[in-house]
Structure formats: structure tokens, C-alpha cells
Scaffold this active site. Structure first.
Site, PDB file in Angstrom:
ATOM      1  N   CYS A 129      13.263  35.061  15.126  1.00  0.00           N
ATOM      2  CA  CYS A 129      12.394  35.452  14.008  1.00  0.00           C
ATOM      3  C   CYS A 129      12.389  34.287  12.997  1.00  0.00           C
ATOM      4  CB  CYS A 129      12.907  36.729  13.352  1.00  0.00           C
ATOM      5  SG  CYS A 129      12.933  38.112  14.515  1.00  0.00           S
ATOM      6  N   CYS A 166      20.851  39.981   3.470  1.00  0.00           N
ATOM      7  CA  CYS A 166      20.152  40.111   4.760  1.00  0.00           C
ATOM      8  C   CYS A 166      19.604  38.776   5.205  1.00  0.00           C
ATOM      9  CB  CYS A 166      18.943  41.026   4.649  1.00  0.00           C
ATOM     10  SG  CYS A 166      19.269  42.586   3.914  1.00  0.00           S
ATOM     11  N   CYS A 184      21.628  34.771  17.810  1.00  0.00           N
ATOM     12  CA  CYS A 184      20.580  35.705  18.218  1.00  0.00           C
ATOM     13  C   CYS A 184      19.514  34.930  18.978  1.00  0.00           C
ATOM     14  CB  CYS A 184      19.963  36.368  16.977  1.00  0.00           C
ATOM     15  SG  CYS A 184      18.796  37.689  17.386  1.00  0.00           S
ATOM     16  N   GLY A 187      22.662  39.162  15.091  1.00  0.00           N
ATOM     17  CA  GLY A 187      22.350  39.581  16.455  1.00  0.00           C
ATOM     18  C   GLY A 187      21.348  40.716  16.555  1.00  0.00           C
ATOM     19  N   GLU A 188      20.855  40.916  17.768  1.00  0.00           N
ATOM     20  CA  GLU A 188      19.933  42.011  18.066  1.00  0.00           C
ATOM     21  C   GLU A 188      20.724  43.057  18.864  1.00  0.00           C
ATOM     22  OE1 GLU A 188      16.811  43.321  17.538  1.00  0.00           O
ATOM     23  OE2 GLU A 188      17.614  44.800  18.908  1.00  0.00           O
ATOM     24  N   GLU A 245      30.046  37.484  11.398  1.00  0.00           N
ATOM     25  CA  GLU A 245      30.315  37.963  10.049  1.00  0.00           C
ATOM     26  C   GLU A 245      30.073  39.458   9.904  1.00  0.00           C
ATOM     27  OE1 GLU A 245      29.420  34.256   7.163  1.00  0.00           O
ATOM     28  OE2 GLU A 245      27.645  35.124   8.049  1.00  0.00           O
ATOM     29  N   CYS A 290      14.650  34.189   9.604  1.00  0.00           N
ATOM     30  CA  CYS A 290      16.045  34.638   9.671  1.00  0.00           C
ATOM     31  C   CYS A 290      16.970  33.470   9.995  1.00  0.00           C
ATOM     32  CB  CYS A 290      16.184  35.726  10.736  1.00  0.00           C
ATOM     33  SG  CYS A 290      17.879  36.307  10.921  1.00  0.00           S
ATOM     34  N   ASN A 349      15.524  36.509   1.522  1.00  0.00           N
ATOM     35  CA  ASN A 349      16.687  35.736   1.086  1.00  0.00           C
ATOM     36  C   ASN A 349      16.598  34.347   1.702  1.00  0.00           C
ATOM     37  OD1 ASN A 349      18.097  37.837  -0.401  1.00  0.00           O
ATOM     38  ND2 ASN A 349      18.252  38.831   1.598  1.00  0.00           N
ATOM     39  N   CYS A 397      28.059  46.410   7.008  1.00  0.00           N
ATOM     40  CA  CYS A 397      27.001  45.811   7.825  1.00  0.00           C
ATOM     41  C   CYS A 397      27.693  44.953   8.883  1.00  0.00           C
ATOM     42  CB  CYS A 397      26.115  44.961   6.906  1.00  0.00           C
ATOM     43  SG  CYS A 397      24.859  44.042   7.794  1.00  0.00           S
ATOM     44  N   SER A 423      19.534  48.694  13.686  1.00  0.00           N
ATOM     45  CA  SER A 423      18.292  48.014  13.305  1.00  0.00           C
ATOM     46  C   SER A 423      17.862  47.090  14.437  1.00  0.00           C
ATOM     47  CB  SER A 423      18.522  47.213  12.018  1.00  0.00           C
ATOM     48  OG  SER A 423      17.361  46.480  11.683  1.00  0.00           O
ATOM     49  N   SER A 434      12.484  46.431  12.371  1.00  0.00           N
ATOM     50  CA  SER A 434      12.020  45.294  11.585  1.00  0.00           C
ATOM     51  C   SER A 434      10.541  45.069  11.858  1.00  0.00           C
ATOM     52  CB  SER A 434      12.828  44.048  11.971  1.00  0.00           C
ATOM     53  OG  SER A 434      14.166  44.229  11.597  1.00  0.00           O
ATOM     54  N   LEU A 435       9.713  45.618  11.001  1.00  0.00           N
ATOM     55  CA  LEU A 435       8.264  45.551  11.231  1.00  0.00           C
ATOM     56  C   LEU A 435       7.681  44.259  10.626  1.00  0.00           C
ATOM     57  CD1 LEU A 435       5.966  47.148  12.530  1.00  0.00           C
ATOM     58  CD2 LEU A 435       5.584  48.275  10.346  1.00  0.00           C
ATOM     59  N   HIS A 436       7.831  44.085   9.344  1.00  0.00           N
ATOM     60  CA  HIS A 436       7.527  42.830   8.641  1.00  0.00           C
ATOM     61  C   HIS A 436       6.062  42.402   8.578  1.00  0.00           C
ATOM     62  CE1 HIS A 436      11.769  42.528   8.354  1.00  0.00           C
ATOM     63  NE2 HIS A 436      12.001  42.028   9.548  1.00  0.00           N
TER      64      HIS A 436
HETATM   65  N1  SAH Z   1      18.141  42.021  14.900  1.00  0.00           N
HETATM   66  C1  SAH Z   1      18.074  43.206  14.123  1.00  0.00           C
HETATM   67  C2  SAH Z   1      19.123  43.326  13.025  1.00  0.00           C
HETATM   68  C3  SAH Z   1      19.452  42.112  12.212  1.00  0.00           C
HETATM   69  S1  SAH Z   1      18.825  41.720  10.668  1.00  0.00           S
HETATM   70  C4  SAH Z   1      16.712  43.342  13.512  1.00  0.00           C
HETATM   71  O1  SAH Z   1      15.915  42.432  13.637  1.00  0.00           O
HETATM   72  O2  SAH Z   1      16.416  44.385  12.954  1.00  0.00           O
HETATM   73  C5  SAH Z   1      18.663  43.024   9.565  1.00  0.00           C
HETATM   74  C6  SAH Z   1      17.386  42.908   8.740  1.00  0.00           C
HETATM   75  O3  SAH Z   1      17.342  41.738   7.888  1.00  0.00           O
HETATM   76  C7  SAH Z   1      16.161  42.819   9.628  1.00  0.00           C
HETATM   77  O4  SAH Z   1      15.149  43.650   9.150  1.00  0.00           O
HETATM   78  C8  SAH Z   1      15.771  41.369   9.451  1.00  0.00           C
HETATM   79  O5  SAH Z   1      14.433  41.160   9.786  1.00  0.00           O
HETATM   80  C9  SAH Z   1      16.075  41.128   8.001  1.00  0.00           C
HETATM   81  N2  SAH Z   1      16.119  39.719   7.650  1.00  0.00           N
HETATM   82  C10 SAH Z   1      16.330  38.666   8.470  1.00  0.00           C
HETATM   83  N3  SAH Z   1      16.281  37.520   7.786  1.00  0.00           N
HETATM   84  C11 SAH Z   1      16.046  37.838   6.497  1.00  0.00           C
HETATM   85  C12 SAH Z   1      15.935  37.078   5.293  1.00  0.00           C
HETATM   86  N4  SAH Z   1      16.080  35.759   5.304  1.00  0.00           N
HETATM   87  N5  SAH Z   1      15.712  37.736   4.152  1.00  0.00           N
HETATM   88  C13 SAH Z   1      15.614  39.080   4.136  1.00  0.00           C
HETATM   89  N6  SAH Z   1      15.738  39.853   5.231  1.00  0.00           N
HETATM   90  C14 SAH Z   1      15.943  39.248   6.402  1.00  0.00           C
END
Ligand code: SAH
Length: 380
Positions: free
Chosen positions: A122, A354, A118, A180-181, A98, A125, A311, A111, A212, A234-236
Site C-alpha cells: 500500500c 498507524c 508486509c 503485516g496483513e 512492533e 504505509c 501519519n 495493537c 484489520s 482498509s477501504l481508503h
Molecule cells: N494490513 C492490515 C492491517 C495493518 S494497518 C490492513 O491493511 O488493514 C492498520 C491501518 O492503518 C490500515 O487501515 C492501514 O491502511 C492504516 N495505515 C497504513 N499506513 C498509514 C499511515 N501512514 N497513516 C495512517 N494510517 C495508515
């Protein structure tokens, strides 16, 4: 197998300048032919070699024999109430990916995806839930931008390559934040970024192309040597214990190692800052004490924090933090001089936000998403 992987003809789309020059050279032609082809492809949006009229007739005929412009097929288009658009693209062989277009007053962001599925797993996701299927080819990555410009320009004509800083363009920014990564598909992603940046390609400024990553440290060092684009990470989580639960790659490359790679990247690229993405998960990583821990980690560093309200997707264990918790978290960071923004959630009525990109298809007869190896799920 995608059409792209099956065909024996060379796909002109996705060949960076040097490779296109080598290709036309192998046909006994001069390098300037590569420039002409790139101009047709990316400045005028011409996908038909026969219509590239300033190429000498003989050369054009030879090119038609050996090359083509192959694009992913659009399976489905959805438009959200806020104008966000999502396209489902087929990679052939029942695989789908997508891309999402997010129009804003001062910019248009596309985007794009870098892989089907992937492997990073995570926990918050939805793409992770389907497991890894395959890497997208460079042509499929570049093809997303090409198709989006074609779809969006409609009657008004192809709008790329005019004006600096986005003036007169439909797509001003590209973010590799789809499925994807990107750094796990380094070989195909790097040439695609070259085409985004090249003035013979889409000619987008390096600060408007963002990769990203979840934190593949060795590839961040490699990327610093290869291309010059903006980096988002993506630190989180503010500590290794929590980050290892949310972003499992952290068990291999911890936060200290990751941050060191980020600062190295900026040094090499003469970049201004790295954006740290932080998904807001209720009761998991959204507490004021965690904001203070995060601030301590990033204080005085060339860093920006982007808070992303979680999300949700079917089957997830997480909930989105409340607006009050998100604002409180932001304020704790701001008090400590951290630059922080809250990402607006766009396109959520079409599952385009996202982390919601799962390549879902409702019509299984059109595209069947399925991977026996990884137990890929189709969401009904
Ligand atoms: N693999 C890459 C890029 C893909 S996702 C990465 O990890 O950065 C882009 C962003 O959306 C990342 O920061 C990811 O952690 C975030 N993301 C993934 N799932 C999400 C969700 N359910 N709600 C909000 N953000 C999310």
C-alpha cells in the site's frame, strides 16, 4: 530464524485448547491437564513450567523435557507523552516487529503485528516500504499480548480473565493493526484469535478483538467459517480507480467483491457492522465529492467509517489532510446517515501511530533489520 522456529521443544504458548489437549494426550496425560496449563499461562501469567505447582510432579518433569514457554524478546520500549507505549520485539535472526499499547479512559487497546514487514505494498504505509520478511508464528502473535500484560501489570499483578467487558483489565481490546496483513498469515493468525477469545485463554469478548485487512476477499470468506471476531477493512478510496493505486490488492479483488465478502462475514457471524478505515490524504481522497461517493457505496449498509489522519514517514509523497478537510469529509458522510468517527492520532512522538510501524531500530548492534531479498530499509 527466530528462536521459536529453531527450538525442538514444543512451545506451550500459542497452542489452542484442542491442540494442547492433543499434546498432553501424546504424553499419556488426561485432557484436563491442558486446562491447567492454560490457566497458568493466561490467567496467572506464569511462564515457568517448573512453577506450575498443581501439575503432578512426574508430569511436570516430563513437560519440562518436551515443552517450554518461549516469548519474543523485548529489544526496546518507548513511552510517548500521551502514555502510548511501543515495544520493539525481536523475532531472532535480525528480524524485528512492533506492538503498541494505547491507554484511554474507558479502555486499553493493544495493537499487534502479524508479520515482519508486509507484501501488500500500500503506497501510504511505511511497513510496505520494507517489503515482506516472514509470517509471525502463533506463539509470537499470542506472545505479544502476554508480554504486554506482563509489562503493564508491573506490581499490581497479572490482570486478565477477570470481569466481563473489560472491568479490571489492562488490555480490554486487541486490534490486529500493527505490521503485516493478518489474512496473509491466516494459518497462524486464526489459532491466535482463538486464544484471545477462549475463556481459558485471554477471554476477551469477540467485539473487542478486531482483525484489520486490506481486503483479501477469499480469506474473508474463510475467516467467517473459522472464528468470530470484529472485522475492519482498509477501504481508503470510494472507487476502484483510486483504490487500485492506494491498495494494490484492489486490482485483484475490487470494491464490489470486497463489500460482498464483508456483508457475508456479518451474516455468518451475526455481527453488527464492519468498520471501514479511510486514511485522509491531502488532495488525493479527501474531497467532498469523494465523501459523497463513499456515502453512496455504504448507505443503508451495516458499516462504520473510521477516518484516519495520514501519519507521515520519511520519503512519503503524501501529506495529511487538514483538520478542516477531514471535518468537511466527515460532515458529508454524516449528512448521509453514515456512522463516522475520526481516529485520534496517538503516540506520534514515538512513531507509534498507524502506518508508522517499520520496526525501526537505532542501535544496529542489538537488532539488525535486513532483508537482501526485499531490500529492507532501516530508518536512522
Ligand atoms: N494490513 C492490515 C492491517 C495493518 S494497518 C490492513 O491493511 O488493514 C492498520 C491501518 O492503518 C490500515 O487501515 C492501514 O491502511 C492504516 N495505515 C497504513 N499506513 C498509514 C499511515 N501512514 N497513516 C495512517 N494510517 C495508515
Amino acid at each position: 530464524m527466530s528462536a521459536d522456529l529453531e527450538s525442538t521443544k514444543t512451545n506451550l504458548l500459542g497452542l489452542p485448547k484442542a491442540e494442547l489437549e492433543a499434546f498432553v494426550g501424546s504424553m499419556g496425560s488426561k485432557p484436563f491437564r491442558a486446562r491447567q496449563i492454560m490457566s497458568w499461562l493466561y490467567k496467572r501469567g506464569e511462564g515457568d513450567i517448573a512453577a506450575m505447582t498443581d501439575l503432578a510432579k512426574d508430569f511436570r518433569a516430563a513437560l519440562l523435557e518436551r515443552a517450554e514457554v518461549r516469548l519474543p524478546e523485548i529489544v526496546k520500549t518507548q513511552v510517548a507523552s500521551d502514555g502510548t507505549r511501543k515495544w520493539l520485539l525481536s523475532g531472532g535472526g535480525g528480524q524485528a516487529f512492533e506492538m503498541v499499547y494505547i491507554p484511554e479512559e474507558d479502555r486499553g487497546t493493544l495493537c499487534i503485528s502479524s508479520q515482519v514487514g508486509c507484501a501488500l505494498d500500500c503506497s501510504f504505509c511505511s511497513t510496505a516500504q520494507q517489503g515482506f520478511n516472514r509470517n509471525l508464528t502463533t506463539a509470537e502473535i499470542v506472545g505479544q499480548v502476554w508480554l504486554a500484560i506482563r509489562e503493564l501489570s508491573g506490581e499490581t499483578g497479572w490482570k486478565v480473565g477477570t470481569g466481563q467487558d473489560g472491568e479490571g483489565r489492562i488490555i480490554t481490546n486487541i486490534v490486529m493493526m500493527g505490521m503485516g496483513e493478518p489474512l496473509a498469515n491466516f494459518r497462524n493468525v486464526v489459532p491466535a484469535i482463538r486464544i484471545f477469545l477462549d475463556d481459558l485463554g485471554f477471554d476477551i469478548s469477540r467485539r473487542r478483538v478486531t482483525l484489520s485487512t486490506s481486503g483479501l476477499v477469499p480469506q474473508i470468506y474463510k475467516l467467517a467459517e473459522e472464528v468470530n471476531c470484529a472485522l475492519a477493512v482498509s477501504l481508503h478510496a470510494p472507487n476502484d480507480e483510486l483504490r487500485s493505486q492506494l491498495v494494490p490488492i484492489n486490482r485483484k479483488h475490487d470494491i464490489a467483491e470486497l463489500l460482498e465478502a464483508c456483508w457475508h462475514y456479518l451474516d455468518e457471524q451475526n455481527g453488527r457492522s464492519v468498520t471501514f478505515e479511510y486514511v485522509m490524504l491531502e488532495g488525493v481522497n479527501d474531497q467532498p465529492a469523494q465523501a459523497r461517493e463513499l456515502a453512496a457505496l455504504l448507505r443503508g449498509k451495516p458499516a462504520k467509517v473510521n477516518l484516519i489522519p495520514f501519519n507521515p514517514f520519511p520519503g512519503t509523497q503524501y501529506r495529511r489532510s487538514t483538520p478542516a478537510a477531514i471535518e468537511r469529509f466527515r460532515d458529508e458522510l454524516m449528512k448521509r446517515d453514515i456512522i463516522v468517527t475520526i481516529r485520534k492520532t496517538r503516540g506520534d512522538d514515538i512513531d507509534a501511530a498507524c502506518g508508522q510501524l517499520a520496526g525501526q531500530v537505532t542501535d544496529r548492534t542489538t537488532v539488525r533489520l535486513g532483508s537482501k531479498t526485499f531490500g529492507l530499509q532501516v530508518r536512522a
